[in-house]
Scaffold this motif. Structure first.
Motif, PDB file in Angstrom:
ATOM      1  N   GLY A 569     -11.147  -5.142  12.511  1.00  0.00           N
ATOM      2  CA  GLY A 569     -11.691  -6.364  11.931  1.00  0.00           C
ATOM      3  C   GLY A 569     -12.651  -6.141  10.788  1.00  0.00           C
ATOM      4  N   THR A 570     -12.497  -5.033  10.069  1.00  0.00           N
ATOM      5  CA  THR A 570     -13.424  -4.727   8.969  1.00  0.00           C
ATOM      6  C   THR A 570     -12.709  -4.504   7.643  1.00  0.00           C
ATOM      7  OG1 THR A 570     -13.378  -2.395   9.641  1.00  0.00           O
ATOM      8  CG2 THR A 570     -15.192  -3.741  10.471  1.00  0.00           C
ATOM      9  N   GLY A 571     -11.469  -4.963   7.540  1.00  0.00           N
ATOM     10  CA  GLY A 571     -10.743  -4.781   6.290  1.00  0.00           C
ATOM     11  C   GLY A 571     -10.282  -3.352   6.110  1.00  0.00           C
ATOM     12  N   GLY A 572      -9.978  -2.995   4.858  1.00  0.00           N
ATOM     13  CA  GLY A 572      -9.522  -1.646   4.576  1.00  0.00           C
ATOM     14  C   GLY A 572      -8.673  -1.610   3.325  1.00  0.00           C
ATOM     15  N   ALA A 573      -7.975  -0.504   3.148  1.00  0.00           N
ATOM     16  CA  ALA A 573      -7.158  -0.324   1.953  1.00  0.00           C
ATOM     17  C   ALA A 573      -5.918   0.480   2.305  1.00  0.00           C
ATOM     18  CB  ALA A 573      -7.945   0.397   0.864  1.00  0.00           C
ATOM     19  N   VAL A 574      -4.802   0.079   1.701  1.00  0.00           N
ATOM     20  CA  VAL A 574      -3.559   0.834   1.772  1.00  0.00           C
ATOM     21  C   VAL A 574      -3.153   1.155   0.343  1.00  0.00           C
ATOM     22  CG1 VAL A 574      -1.115   0.805   2.394  1.00  0.00           C
ATOM     23  CG2 VAL A 574      -2.798  -0.273   3.904  1.00  0.00           C
ATOM     24  N   VAL A 575      -2.798   2.405   0.100  1.00  0.00           N
ATOM     25  CA  VAL A 575      -2.303   2.805  -1.215  1.00  0.00           C
ATOM     26  C   VAL A 575      -0.966   3.504  -1.011  1.00  0.00           C
ATOM     27  CG1 VAL A 575      -2.757   4.038  -3.345  1.00  0.00           C
ATOM     28  CG2 VAL A 575      -4.671   3.093  -2.041  1.00  0.00           C
ATOM     29  N   VAL A 576       0.098   2.832  -1.387  1.00  0.00           N
ATOM     30  CA  VAL A 576       1.441   3.388  -1.247  1.00  0.00           C
ATOM     31  C   VAL A 576       1.703   4.336  -2.413  1.00  0.00           C
ATOM     32  CG1 VAL A 576       3.911   2.868  -1.147  1.00  0.00           C
ATOM     33  CG2 VAL A 576       2.252   1.320  -0.058  1.00  0.00           C
ATOM     34  N   GLN A 577       2.069   5.576  -2.106  1.00  0.00           N
ATOM     35  CA  GLN A 577       2.430   6.530  -3.154  1.00  0.00           C
ATOM     36  C   GLN A 577       3.911   6.305  -3.466  1.00  0.00           C
ATOM     37  OE1 GLN A 577       2.640   8.352  -5.930  1.00  0.00           O
ATOM     38  NE2 GLN A 577       3.909   9.768  -4.723  1.00  0.00           N
ATOM     39  N   ALA A 578       4.171   5.528  -4.505  1.00  0.00           N
ATOM     40  CA  ALA A 578       5.550   5.200  -4.875  1.00  0.00           C
ATOM     41  C   ALA A 578       6.043   6.231  -5.881  1.00  0.00           C
ATOM     42  CB  ALA A 578       5.634   3.777  -5.430  1.00  0.00           C
ATOM     43  N   SER A 579       6.478   5.801  -7.055  1.00  0.00           N
ATOM     44  CA  SER A 579       7.007   6.760  -8.033  1.00  0.00           C
ATOM     45  C   SER A 579       7.255   6.072  -9.354  1.00  0.00           C
ATOM     46  CB  SER A 579       8.311   7.383  -7.520  1.00  0.00           C
ATOM     47  OG  SER A 579       8.963   8.133  -8.534  1.00  0.00           O
ATOM     48  N   LYS A 580       7.201   6.825 -10.418  1.00  0.00           N
ATOM     49  CA  LYS A 580       7.631   6.352 -11.732  1.00  0.00           C
ATOM     50  C   LYS A 580       9.062   5.830 -11.663  1.00  0.00           C
ATOM     51  CE  LYS A 580      10.512   8.337 -14.940  1.00  0.00           C
ATOM     52  NZ  LYS A 580      11.806   9.008 -14.641  1.00  0.00           N
ATOM     53  N   ASN A 581       9.860   6.367 -10.730  1.00  0.00           N
ATOM     54  CA  ASN A 581      11.250   5.954 -10.615  1.00  0.00           C
ATOM     55  C   ASN A 581      11.429   4.518 -10.146  1.00  0.00           C
ATOM     56  OD1 ASN A 581      11.299   8.943 -10.658  1.00  0.00           O
ATOM     57  ND2 ASN A 581      13.504   8.647 -10.397  1.00  0.00           N
ATOM     58  N   VAL A 582      10.387   3.892  -9.650  1.00  0.00           N
ATOM     59  CA  VAL A 582      10.486   2.488  -9.267  1.00  0.00           C
ATOM     60  C   VAL A 582      10.880   1.646 -10.476  1.00  0.00           C
ATOM     61  CG1 VAL A 582       9.176   0.489  -8.470  1.00  0.00           C
ATOM     62  CG2 VAL A 582       8.886   2.711  -7.327  1.00  0.00           C
ATOM     63  N   PHE A 583      10.254   1.928 -11.631  1.00  0.00           N
ATOM     64  CA  PHE A 583      10.540   1.177 -12.852  1.00  0.00           C
ATOM     65  C   PHE A 583      11.503   1.914 -13.775  1.00  0.00           C
ATOM     66  CE2 PHE A 583       6.174  -0.508 -11.904  1.00  0.00           C
ATOM     67  CZ  PHE A 583       6.588  -1.787 -11.553  1.00  0.00           C
ATOM     68  N   ALA A 584      11.554   3.236 -13.643  1.00  0.00           N
ATOM     69  CA  ALA A 584      12.417   4.018 -14.540  1.00  0.00           C
ATOM     70  C   ALA A 584      13.230   5.010 -13.723  1.00  0.00           C
ATOM     71  CB  ALA A 584      11.563   4.747 -15.575  1.00  0.00           C
ATOM     72  N   PRO A 585      14.290   4.536 -13.063  1.00  0.00           N
ATOM     73  CA  PRO A 585      15.107   5.434 -12.242  1.00  0.00           C
ATOM     74  C   PRO A 585      15.846   6.452 -13.077  1.00  0.00           C
ATOM     75  CG  PRO A 585      16.178   3.310 -12.465  1.00  0.00           C
ATOM     76  CD  PRO A 585      14.822   3.163 -13.092  1.00  0.00           C
ATOM     77  N   GLY A 586      16.237   7.534 -12.435  1.00  0.00           N
ATOM     78  CA  GLY A 586      16.938   8.603 -13.141  1.00  0.00           C
ATOM     79  C   GLY A 586      18.351   8.775 -12.637  1.00  0.00           C
ATOM     80  N   ALA A 587      19.271   9.136 -13.537  1.00  0.00           N
ATOM     81  CA  ALA A 587      20.636   9.433 -13.144  1.00  0.00           C
ATOM     82  C   ALA A 587      20.654  10.571 -12.129  1.00  0.00           C
ATOM     83  CB  ALA A 587      21.460   9.802 -14.372  1.00  0.00           C
ATOM     84  N   SER A 588      21.563  10.513 -11.202  1.00  0.00           N
ATOM     85  CA  SER A 588      21.691  11.495 -10.111  1.00  0.00           C
ATOM     86  C   SER A 588      20.482  11.498  -9.183  1.00  0.00           C
ATOM     87  CB  SER A 588      21.929  12.913 -10.672  1.00  0.00           C
ATOM     88  OG  SER A 588      23.123  12.962 -11.406  1.00  0.00           O
ATOM     89  N   PHE A 589      19.697  10.437  -9.275  1.00  0.00           N
ATOM     90  CA  PHE A 589      18.496  10.341  -8.442  1.00  0.00           C
ATOM     91  C   PHE A 589      18.476   8.996  -7.731  1.00  0.00           C
ATOM     92  CE2 PHE A 589      13.906  12.043  -8.426  1.00  0.00           C
ATOM     93  CZ  PHE A 589      14.291  13.181  -7.730  1.00  0.00           C
ATOM     94  N   GLY A 590      19.657   8.517  -7.383  1.00  0.00           N
ATOM     95  CA  GLY A 590      19.787   7.178  -6.824  1.00  0.00           C
ATOM     96  C   GLY A 590      19.144   7.015  -5.473  1.00  0.00           C
ATOM     97  N   ALA A 591      19.292   8.000  -4.591  1.00  0.00           N
ATOM     98  CA  ALA A 591      18.717   7.883  -3.249  1.00  0.00           C
ATOM     99  C   ALA A 591      17.198   7.775  -3.329  1.00  0.00           C
ATOM    100  CB  ALA A 591      19.134   9.074  -2.397  1.00  0.00           C
ATOM    101  N   TYR A 592      16.601   8.647  -4.100  1.00  0.00           N
ATOM    102  CA  TYR A 592      15.146   8.646  -4.232  1.00  0.00           C
ATOM    103  C   TYR A 592      14.657   7.374  -4.919  1.00  0.00           C
ATOM    104  CZ  TYR A 592      10.437  10.264  -5.429  1.00  0.00           C
ATOM    105  OH  TYR A 592       9.080  10.385  -5.557  1.00  0.00           O
ATOM    106  N   SER A 593      15.296   6.999  -6.038  1.00  0.00           N
ATOM    107  CA  SER A 593      14.845   5.847  -6.810  1.00  0.00           C
ATOM    108  C   SER A 593      14.958   4.567  -5.988  1.00  0.00           C
ATOM    109  CB  SER A 593      15.654   5.725  -8.105  1.00  0.00           C
ATOM    110  OG  SER A 593      15.477   6.868  -8.912  1.00  0.00           O
TER     111      SER A 593
END
Length: 704
Positions: A569-593
């Motif tokens: 009951g005191t709040g907090g923070a979550v920081v998801v470590q995503a990736s540059k690939n979220v907005f700029a996916p790479g060829a042959s990197f479909g599973a990860y992106s």
């Protein structure tokens, strides 16, 4: 209790410190101070003090009589000669002629008589050591002695247990009055071999180091034996009536700790708006402490003062007692804490006029709690402070149990305890301590065995957080744990091997964090794997495995985080470590992106849902983080060889390729990602649902 004196060790100390220019007296004083400090049944965490009277040269080259006495900030267990500052003896002895001397003036006098002005401030009991004519003096707060002196007939018990050569004095506040009283008692009884101070501690002395030390040990041993004989036919409240259900105890601790921790947090106003000041918890669930917690005498005993008032600064005088029902219900727990606060405010108001100055009230919430069926929970601004409080409280409960069986445990009056808790020398320190950004906070980093996870953990630790690191790879996780423990305080790091794709493992991970540190305030879902393949050639099982770790693992961590945040009951923070690939996916990197895009989307949903809990959820989009030889990137271990092969590059060439493709032409390092997490977790801005790129500048990856 056995003597730890060893002739060969003593001789080794003399030889070692002679090479450093120290005389034999100081060398032996250092040796016996350390063997006193090594026994927690004698002193705990900086408690006690020792001295030796010897000769030293002043700035004029004149050899004068000096007192080398324990200095402020030093612990007897690790003391060095530098922790025994030399003070000119003759001016100290002259002070005995005074009728009175305030604590502040006494400290001024002590500092002005130091041979080295840069030395630590001598102990507040320096004059007591000076006024005793013996060469060596030892002072401890031995558990066994305090058990005897915290009785209605304490003086009688001490005399019976230790004999006529040990004097007994009533409680006297440390400082000049105590120094005079002890000196007067010794002068009237020059053949005495020890002095006990009721509800405080114990002094021994001698003309050589071994005599003073072994008198201490012999007298404490006699007290232990006396108490053991007197209580041999009585059941201690620390003796379980039946076998302890360890599974039930650990489960209860995991549930109760976050609720208690949330109740003990305090909202404070800052320039950034209201912030929660939290604490780290140290849980002790040994069988005897659990037995104590279930005793019908537990509540009454925890509300009595400590074995020695020296401990009140660390633990407060009274502890909080919670029934099982109170400890597992947030509303009832907060109500119990509020009742404690109301008592503490009355205690403060009733006793504040005893002081010659206007005292500033300390945090009125309890430091230590005893929970029925779970044992002891101590708290502090960091893991070290919580551990110190827990060590003291553990000895206190065990001492109270023996004292209660011996007769009736009796503490100082609240007024006398208040004088110690609000001692002017302690009040002068208020406001001087610095508070790191994440003081009292606990963070969890998944996928911590890789470069990014390690960098995040390092940044969080550097800003004062305690950190739980987890990974499936136990060997690599241990490498990271050892690295973090070497660079920061080892007790601030907990490593837990877990599989984030297993709901059972993730639940256990959060329970371990709750039992070890009391809960969590910052959660960083960072675990991730990759697979290189075109869509045309994609192996569905490999694709599912990437989704399982990167998406389902994030989901399971977010689910447990929500439950824990709600309990606190005191709040907090979550920081998801995503990736540059979220907005700029790479060829042959479909599973990860695809998986990272899904994880980022879960973070956005969490921002919507967790807001009612006061939890901010944001994401970091990192790119091309390689790590170092000690902690390399697990992801690049997977995909690097293929990337190098497709581009005809060696490892250094690959690093250079990613560096040069960014706008800033810079290498992204693990600590860069860590500092981004620190900012988003800090609460310095009311930000949630945001994405922070850490990629050196990739235009196609700009958030849109």
């Amino acid at each position: 209790m056995k003597s730890r004196w060893n002739d060969a060790e003593a001789a080794e100390y003399v030889t070692r410190y002679a090479a450093q220019g120290e005389n034999e007296d100081v060398a032996l004083r250092t040796y016996t101070s350390r063997i006193v400090g090594a026994d927690p049944a004698l002193v705990l965490h900086g408690g006690g003090n020792t001295s030796v009277k010897t000769r030293a040269r002043n700035v004029l080259g004149e050899e004068i009589d000096v007192l080398c006495v324990k200095g402020s900030g030093w612990d007897l267990a690790t003391i060095e000669p530098a922790g025994l500052p030399a003070v000119d003896m003759q001016p100290l002895l002259a002070l005995r002629r005074l009728a009175e001397l305030s604590d502040e003036e006494m400290v001024d006098q002590l500092r002005s008589k130091l041979l080295n002005a840069k030395a630590p401030t001598p102990s507040v009991e320096t004059l007591l050591h000076a006024f005793l004519p013996t060469k060596f003096v030892d002072h401890t707060h031995a558990d066994a002695i305090c058990v005897l002196t915290n009785q209605p007939n304490g003086a009688e018990l001490v005399r019976e247990a230790l004999g006529p050569k040990v004097l007994v004095l009533p409680w006297i506040m440390p400082g000049f009055p105590l120094a005079v009283a002890v000196a007067d008692a010794f002068d009237a009884n020059p053949d005495c071999e020890g002095i006990c101070l009721l509800k405080h501690g114990h002094f021994t002395f001698g003309d050589d180091a071994r005599t003073s030390y072994e008198r201490m040990i012999a007298q404490v041993d006699a007290a232990e034996r006396f108490a053991a004989e007197r209580t041999a036919t009585r059941t201690l409240v620390t003796v379980p009536a039946a076998p302890i259900d360890r599974t039930g105890v650990t489960s209860l601790a995991a549930v109760a700790a976050p609720i208690l921790r949330g109740a003990l947090a305090t909202e404070v106003d800052t320039v950034w708006g209201p912030q929660q000041r939290r604490r780290v918890v140290d849980w002790r669930g040994d069988d005897d402490l659990v037995a104590f917690s279930t005793s019908d005498r537990a509540r009454a005993l925890v509300e009595l003062g400590p074995l020695t008032p020296d401990h009140v600064i660390r633990t407060k005088g009274r502890y909080l007692y919670l029934s099982r029902e109170e400890a597992t219900d947030g509303v009832k727990c907060r109500a119990a804490v509020e009742r404690y606060v109301q008592w503490y405010r009355r205690y403060f108001e009733d006793a504040r006029d005893r002081m010659a100055f206007e005292p500033t009230m300390l945090d009125p919430k309890p430091v230590v709690a005893v929970i029925e069926g779970a044992g002891l929970f101590a708290t502090g601004a960091n893991a070290k402070a919580a551990g110190i409080a827990a060590d003291i409280a553990q000895h206190t409960l065990r001492g109270k149990a023996i004292g209660e069986a011996l007769g009736r445990y009796e503490d100082l009056s609240e007024g006398e305890l208040f004088e110690m808790e609000y001692w002017s020398l302690e009040q002068a320190k208020l406001g001087k301590a610095s508070h790191p950004l994440f003081a009292g906070q606990v963070a969890l980093v998944t996928g911590a065995a890789g470069a990014i996870g390690c960098g995040i953990a390092e940044a969080l630790l550097a800003n004062g957080a305690a950190v739980v690191v987890t990974d499936l790879d136990a060997a690599r996780l241990e490498t990271v744990r050892a690295r973090l423990a070497g660079r920061f305080a080892a007790r601030d790091v907990l490593a837990v091997t877990a599989d984030v794709t297993s709901a059972t493992d993730v639940a256990r991970l959060f329970a371990d964090a709750a039992r070890h540190f009391g809960g969590l305030d910052i959660v960083v879902p960072n675990a991730g794997i990759a697979h290189v393949s075109t869509l045309e050639d994609m192996d569905p099982e490999r694709f599912d495995r990437v989704l399982d770790v990167n998406v389902n693992g994030t989901l399971l961590v977010l689910r447990e985080a929500a439950r824990l945040f709600r309990a606190q009951g005191t709040g907090g923070a979550v920081v998801v470590q995503a990736s540059k690939n979220v907005f700029a996916p790479g060829a042959s990197f479909g599973a990860y992106s695809a998986s990272k895009a899904a994880a980022a989307q879960l973070g956005k949903i969490a921002a919507l849902e967790f807001a009612e809990l006061g939890v901010r959820v944001n994401s970091v989009n990192a790119d091309a983080v390689f790590g170092d030889d000690e902690v390399p990137s697990g992801l690049w271990d997977m995909v690097g060889p293929e990337r190098m092969k497709s581009r005809g590059l060696d490892p250094e060439g690959l690093r250079n390729y990613y560096r040069e493709r960014s706008l800033l032409k810079t290498e992204v390092r693990p600590r860069h990602v860590g500092e981004a997490v620190v900012f988003l977790a800090s609460g310095l801005t009311p930000t949630t649902g945001a994405v922070l790129p850490v990629d050196g500048g990739i235009p196609e990856a700009f958030p849109r």
